[in-house]
Write a protein that holds these residues in place. Structure first.
Motif, PDB file in Angstrom:
ATOM      1  N   TRP A  61       0.853  -1.101  -0.034  1.00  0.00           N
ATOM      2  CA  TRP A  61      -0.168  -0.066   0.028  1.00  0.00           C
ATOM      3  C   TRP A  61       0.769   1.152  -0.003  1.00  0.00           C
ATOM      4  CZ3 TRP A  61      -0.931   4.578   2.069  1.00  0.00           C
ATOM      5  CH2 TRP A  61      -2.211   5.208   1.676  1.00  0.00           C
ATOM      6  N   GLU A  62       1.947   1.312   0.939  1.00  0.00           N
ATOM      7  CA  GLU A  62       2.709   2.471   1.020  1.00  0.00           C
ATOM      8  C   GLU A  62       3.445   2.756  -0.358  1.00  0.00           C
ATOM      9  OE1 GLU A  62       6.166   4.448   3.864  1.00  0.00           O
ATOM     10  OE2 GLU A  62       4.380   3.221   4.867  1.00  0.00           O
ATOM     11  N   TYR A  63       4.036   1.617  -0.821  1.00  0.00           N
ATOM     12  CA  TYR A  63       4.685   1.697  -2.088  1.00  0.00           C
ATOM     13  C   TYR A  63       3.923   2.384  -3.061  1.00  0.00           C
ATOM     14  CZ  TYR A  63       7.184   0.115  -6.532  1.00  0.00           C
ATOM     15  OH  TYR A  63       7.780   0.090  -7.663  1.00  0.00           O
ATOM     16  N   ALA A  64       2.570   1.883  -2.986  1.00  0.00           N
ATOM     17  CA  ALA A  64       1.807   2.388  -4.198  1.00  0.00           C
ATOM     18  C   ALA A  64       1.477   3.928  -3.981  1.00  0.00           C
ATOM     19  CB  ALA A  64       0.545   1.450  -4.429  1.00  0.00           C
ATOM     20  N   ALA A  65       1.017   4.326  -2.774  1.00  0.00           N
ATOM     21  CA  ALA A  65       0.753   5.393  -2.489  1.00  0.00           C
ATOM     22  C   ALA A  65       2.025   6.543  -2.740  1.00  0.00           C
ATOM     23  CB  ALA A  65       0.375   5.489  -0.919  1.00  0.00           C
ATOM     24  N   LYS A  66       3.132   6.072  -2.430  1.00  0.00           N
ATOM     25  CA  LYS A  66       4.081   6.831  -2.623  1.00  0.00           C
ATOM     26  C   LYS A  66       4.524   7.239  -4.100  1.00  0.00           C
ATOM     27  CE  LYS A  66       6.471   6.903   1.684  1.00  0.00           C
ATOM     28  NZ  LYS A  66       7.519   6.272   2.535  1.00  0.00           N
ATOM     29  N   ALA A  67       4.488   6.081  -4.926  1.00  0.00           N
ATOM     30  CA  ALA A  67       4.465   6.219  -6.431  1.00  0.00           C
ATOM     31  C   ALA A  67       5.831   6.944  -6.896  1.00  0.00           C
ATOM     32  CB  ALA A  67       3.394   6.883  -6.971  1.00  0.00           C
ATOM     33  N   GLY A  68       7.044   6.376  -6.396  1.00  0.00           N
ATOM     34  CA  GLY A  68       8.269   6.848  -6.573  1.00  0.00           C
ATOM     35  C   GLY A  68       8.690   8.217  -5.839  1.00  0.00           C
ATOM     36  N   ARG A  69       7.879   8.532  -4.894  1.00  0.00           N
ATOM     37  CA  ARG A  69       8.149   9.761  -4.272  1.00  0.00           C
ATOM     38  C   ARG A  69       8.367   9.483  -2.787  1.00  0.00           C
ATOM     39  NH1 ARG A  69       6.508  14.768  -6.720  1.00  0.00           N
ATOM     40  NH2 ARG A  69       5.360  14.297  -8.914  1.00  0.00           N
ATOM     41  N   GLU A  70       9.139   8.532  -2.485  1.00  0.00           N
ATOM     42  CA  GLU A  70       9.285   7.919  -1.265  1.00  0.00           C
ATOM     43  C   GLU A  70      10.177   8.936  -0.247  1.00  0.00           C
ATOM     44  OE1 GLU A  70      12.598   5.669  -3.447  1.00  0.00           O
ATOM     45  OE2 GLU A  70      10.422   6.378  -3.743  1.00  0.00           O
ATOM     46  N   ARG A  71      10.698   9.742  -0.879  1.00  0.00           N
ATOM     47  CA  ARG A  71      11.667  10.899   0.101  1.00  0.00           C
ATOM     48  C   ARG A  71      10.980  12.171  -0.067  1.00  0.00           C
ATOM     49  NH1 ARG A  71      14.839   8.388   3.872  1.00  0.00           N
ATOM     50  NH2 ARG A  71      16.622   7.398   2.813  1.00  0.00           N
ATOM     51  N   GLN A  72       9.528  12.156  -0.212  1.00  0.00           N
ATOM     52  CA  GLN A  72       8.817  13.351  -0.442  1.00  0.00           C
ATOM     53  C   GLN A  72       7.682  13.243   0.575  1.00  0.00           C
ATOM     54  OE1 GLN A  72       8.376  15.269  -4.111  1.00  0.00           O
ATOM     55  NE2 GLN A  72       9.567  13.930  -5.041  1.00  0.00           N
ATOM     56  N   ARG A  73       7.326  14.378   1.222  1.00  0.00           N
ATOM     57  CA  ARG A  73       6.043  14.375   2.431  1.00  0.00           C
ATOM     58  C   ARG A  73       4.953  13.778   1.989  1.00  0.00           C
ATOM     59  NH1 ARG A  73       5.656  15.720   7.422  1.00  0.00           N
ATOM     60  NH2 ARG A  73       3.985  16.689   8.327  1.00  0.00           N
ATOM     61  N   TYR A  74       4.425  14.063   0.595  1.00  0.00           N
ATOM     62  CA  TYR A  74       2.984  13.637   0.308  1.00  0.00           C
ATOM     63  C   TYR A  74       3.285  12.782  -1.191  1.00  0.00           C
ATOM     64  CZ  TYR A  74       2.085  17.673   3.308  1.00  0.00           C
ATOM     65  OH  TYR A  74       1.955  18.283   4.342  1.00  0.00           O
ATOM     66  N   SER A  75       1.968  12.496  -1.276  1.00  0.00           N
ATOM     67  CA  SER A  75       2.306  11.517  -2.443  1.00  0.00           C
ATOM     68  C   SER A  75       2.247  12.195  -3.663  1.00  0.00           C
ATOM     69  CB  SER A  75       0.533  10.669  -2.554  1.00  0.00           C
ATOM     70  OG  SER A  75       0.299   9.972  -1.855  1.00  0.00           O
ATOM     71  N   TRP A  76       2.221  13.483  -3.818  1.00  0.00           N
ATOM     72  CA  TRP A  76       2.327  14.221  -4.980  1.00  0.00           C
ATOM     73  C   TRP A  76       3.874  15.171  -4.915  1.00  0.00           C
ATOM     74  CZ3 TRP A  76      -1.997  14.032  -1.921  1.00  0.00           C
ATOM     75  CH2 TRP A  76      -1.930  14.997  -0.696  1.00  0.00           C
ATOM     76  N   GLY A  77       4.181  15.354  -3.856  1.00  0.00           N
ATOM     77  CA  GLY A  77       5.537  16.193  -3.670  1.00  0.00           C
ATOM     78  C   GLY A  77       5.688  16.528  -2.233  1.00  0.00           C
ATOM     79  N   ASN A  78       6.259  17.821  -1.799  1.00  0.00           N
ATOM     80  CA  ASN A  78       6.746  18.227  -0.631  1.00  0.00           C
ATOM     81  C   ASN A  78       5.750  19.397  -0.115  1.00  0.00           C
ATOM     82  OD1 ASN A  78       8.746  16.735   0.330  1.00  0.00           O
ATOM     83  ND2 ASN A  78      10.184  17.725  -1.111  1.00  0.00           N
ATOM     84  N   GLU A  79       4.864  19.914  -1.136  1.00  0.00           N
ATOM     85  CA  GLU A  79       3.873  20.839  -0.780  1.00  0.00           C
ATOM     86  C   GLU A  79       2.587  20.279  -0.690  1.00  0.00           C
ATOM     87  OE1 GLU A  79       3.039  25.538  -2.085  1.00  0.00           O
ATOM     88  OE2 GLU A  79       4.308  24.303  -3.406  1.00  0.00           O
ATOM     89  N   PHE A  80       1.800  20.712   0.451  1.00  0.00           N
ATOM     90  CA  PHE A  80       0.513  20.143   0.594  1.00  0.00           C
ATOM     91  C   PHE A  80      -0.449  20.744  -0.448  1.00  0.00           C
ATOM     92  CE2 PHE A  80      -3.696  20.214   3.222  1.00  0.00           C
ATOM     93  CZ  PHE A  80      -3.918  18.912   3.224  1.00  0.00           C
ATOM     94  N   ARG A  81      -0.608  21.918  -0.721  1.00  0.00           N
ATOM     95  CA  ARG A  81      -1.248  22.375  -1.812  1.00  0.00           C
ATOM     96  C   ARG A  81      -0.731  23.308  -2.849  1.00  0.00           C
ATOM     97  NH1 ARG A  81      -6.041  26.187   0.028  1.00  0.00           N
ATOM     98  NH2 ARG A  81      -6.350  25.794  -2.174  1.00  0.00           N
ATOM     99  N   PRO A  82       0.046  22.333  -3.765  1.00  0.00           N
ATOM    100  CA  PRO A  82       0.945  22.914  -5.033  1.00  0.00           C
ATOM    101  C   PRO A  82      -0.030  23.760  -5.761  1.00  0.00           C
ATOM    102  CG  PRO A  82       0.494  20.562  -5.417  1.00  0.00           C
ATOM    103  CD  PRO A  82      -0.123  20.976  -3.923  1.00  0.00           C
ATOM    104  N   SER A  83       0.301  24.988  -6.192  1.00  0.00           N
ATOM    105  CA  SER A  83      -0.405  26.053  -6.893  1.00  0.00           C
ATOM    106  C   SER A  83      -1.984  26.152  -6.222  1.00  0.00           C
ATOM    107  CB  SER A  83      -0.643  25.394  -8.512  1.00  0.00           C
ATOM    108  OG  SER A  83       0.692  25.186  -8.894  1.00  0.00           O
ATOM    109  N   ASP A  84      -2.076  26.015  -5.245  1.00  0.00           N
ATOM    110  CA  ASP A  84      -3.358  26.512  -4.540  1.00  0.00           C
ATOM    111  C   ASP A  84      -4.340  25.274  -4.839  1.00  0.00           C
ATOM    112  OD1 ASP A  84      -2.591  28.103  -2.655  1.00  0.00           O
ATOM    113  OD2 ASP A  84      -3.568  29.893  -3.727  1.00  0.00           O
ATOM    114  N   ASN A  85      -3.931  23.942  -5.432  1.00  0.00           N
ATOM    115  CA  ASN A  85      -4.781  23.178  -5.710  1.00  0.00           C
ATOM    116  C   ASN A  85      -4.963  22.154  -4.333  1.00  0.00           C
ATOM    117  OD1 ASN A  85      -5.158  23.988  -8.250  1.00  0.00           O
ATOM    118  ND2 ASN A  85      -3.455  22.682  -9.108  1.00  0.00           N
ATOM    119  N   PHE A  86      -6.324  21.707  -4.193  1.00  0.00           N
ATOM    120  CA  PHE A  86      -6.540  20.692  -3.382  1.00  0.00           C
ATOM    121  C   PHE A  86      -6.120  19.463  -3.968  1.00  0.00           C
ATOM    122  CE2 PHE A  86      -9.113  23.833  -1.163  1.00  0.00           C
ATOM    123  CZ  PHE A  86      -8.604  23.806   0.214  1.00  0.00           C
ATOM    124  N   MET A  87      -5.251  18.566  -3.308  1.00  0.00           N
ATOM    125  CA  MET A  87      -4.797  17.158  -3.932  1.00  0.00           C
ATOM    126  C   MET A  87      -5.418  15.981  -3.104  1.00  0.00           C
ATOM    127  SD  MET A  87      -2.860  18.531  -6.074  1.00  0.00           S
ATOM    128  CE  MET A  87      -2.037  16.987  -6.622  1.00  0.00           C
TER     129      MET A  87
END
Length: 351
Positions: free
Chosen positions: A200-226
């Motif tokens: 589950w965690e491998y799939a959730a990180k999707a290659g971003r295992e050293r980043q904070r979120y599934s999509w990167g290090n910023e909770f709301r990139p470009s003010d988008n809700f992720m």
């Protein structure tokens, strides 16, 4: 859900979701919709084999997630979304299955996970039901979750908020009030299984295992809700700035880089692993192996219950209370119980 939560849930959740203010990240993330890069079949995505760092070394996390350890994962298929009300309805229609929350609780089974000499609840309380998020009308102490979790007789997957509520119009929302055996029964019917915590965690990180979120290090990139999480003052003031006060229809937010939707937020998701509060320490060699002959799981704050690992956080995770909307976040859930913010998705081995 079993009435065991009248005795244990308050303490468990109070310790696993404690007040914590999210730090402000300055890194930016580029939006990458690579979901079409992966093979899909009947609502499942082929997850490629690989190695990754499970857990985290980020100190803005909970101790049960640390330290990060390197793990290897074989390729597997995974549902691209959480199992929905429509999908679970089809399963029930074809099999006649009755969920745990719809059954009369069995006291002989319940007391196995309770402290000795715990008195039996009254017959009035020993009725089918489940725990429902019931927000207070004003600010309350965040250490007392009984202020917003209520045992509702008659609450189950068909009646998520209790008698009088229903799932009409919510066919594409994730099914909730599901106990572990309910999820296993569905998975068996579908020819699938529940994911391991590592998968589950491998799939959730999707290659971003050293980043904070599934999509990167910023909770709301470009003010988008992720992801579907809680905005406002938890638990009494839900601003629903992301468009949803409770669960959201699956695929309401962008998929991660493996093409999976809602791996973070919406509802917690079950895994097949028994919960061990110091699992990461054991894998890292900093603690002795768990003696399964003594217990299947380890939670010093809940020594009697048998718990499975749940992952991903839910629509109730808030930056002023519970920062579990990250792939490495993990907590235990009584395997005989469900709540209004826990669901699941399935995986299948390669043939």
């Amino acid at each position: 859900m079993r009435l065991i939560h009248l005795f244990t849930l308050i303490g468990i959740l109070a310790l696993s979701c404690s007040p914590n203010r999210e730090s402000q990240n300055t890194h930016s993330t580029q939006d990458r919709d690579s979901s079409k890069l992966f093979e899909r079949n009947n609502g499942m995505v082929l997850i490629p084999a690989g190695t990754f760092f499970m857990g985290t070394d980020d100190m803005e996390s909970y101790p049960v997630e640390r330290p990060a350890v390197k793990r290897e994962v074989r390729s597997f298929w995974m549902d691209e979304t959480e199992v929905t009300n429509a999908q679970f309805s089809k399963f029930v229609e074809e099999t006649g299955y009755v969920t745990v929350a719809e059954r009369v609780p069995d006291w002989e089974e319940m007391k196995k996970q309770l402290p000795p000499d715990t008195p039996k609840p009254s017959d009035e309380d020993m009725q089918p039901g489940s725990m429902v998020f019931s927000p207070p009308s004003k600010a309350v102490p965040l250490h007392d979750i009984s202020q917003w979790w209520k045992w509702i007789i008659g609450a189950n997957w068909k009646h998520p908020e209790g008698p009088g509520s229903g799932i009409e119009g919510k066919e594409n929302h994730p099914v909730v009030h599901i106990a572990y055996e309910d999820a296993e029964a569905y998975a068996d019917w579908a020819g699938k299984r529940l994911p391991t915590e590592t998968e589950w965690e491998y799939a959730a990180k999707a290659g971003r295992e050293r980043q904070r979120y599934s999509w990167g290090n910023e909770f709301r990139p470009s003010d988008n809700f992720m992801a579907n999480t809680f905005q406002g003052d938890f638990p009494h003031e839900n601003l629903a700035e992301d468009g949803f006060e409770g669960t959201a229809p699956v695929k309401s937010f962008e998929p991660n880089d493996f093409g999976l939707y809602d791996m973070i937020g919406n509802v917690w998701e079950m895994t097949s692993d028994w919960y061990d509060a110091i699992k990461m320490q054991r894998i890292a060699g900093n603690a002795p192996a768990l003696d399964s002959a003594i217990s299947k799981c380890y939670n010093p704050h809940n020594p009697y219950a048998l718990e499975k690992v749940i992952k991903g956080g839910s629509f109730l995770c808030a930056d002023d209370y519970c920062i579990n909307y990250r792939p490495s976040a993990r907590q235990g859930q009584d395997f005989e119980s469900g709540t209004s913010n826990i669901g699941f998705r399935c995986v299948r081995d390669l043939e």
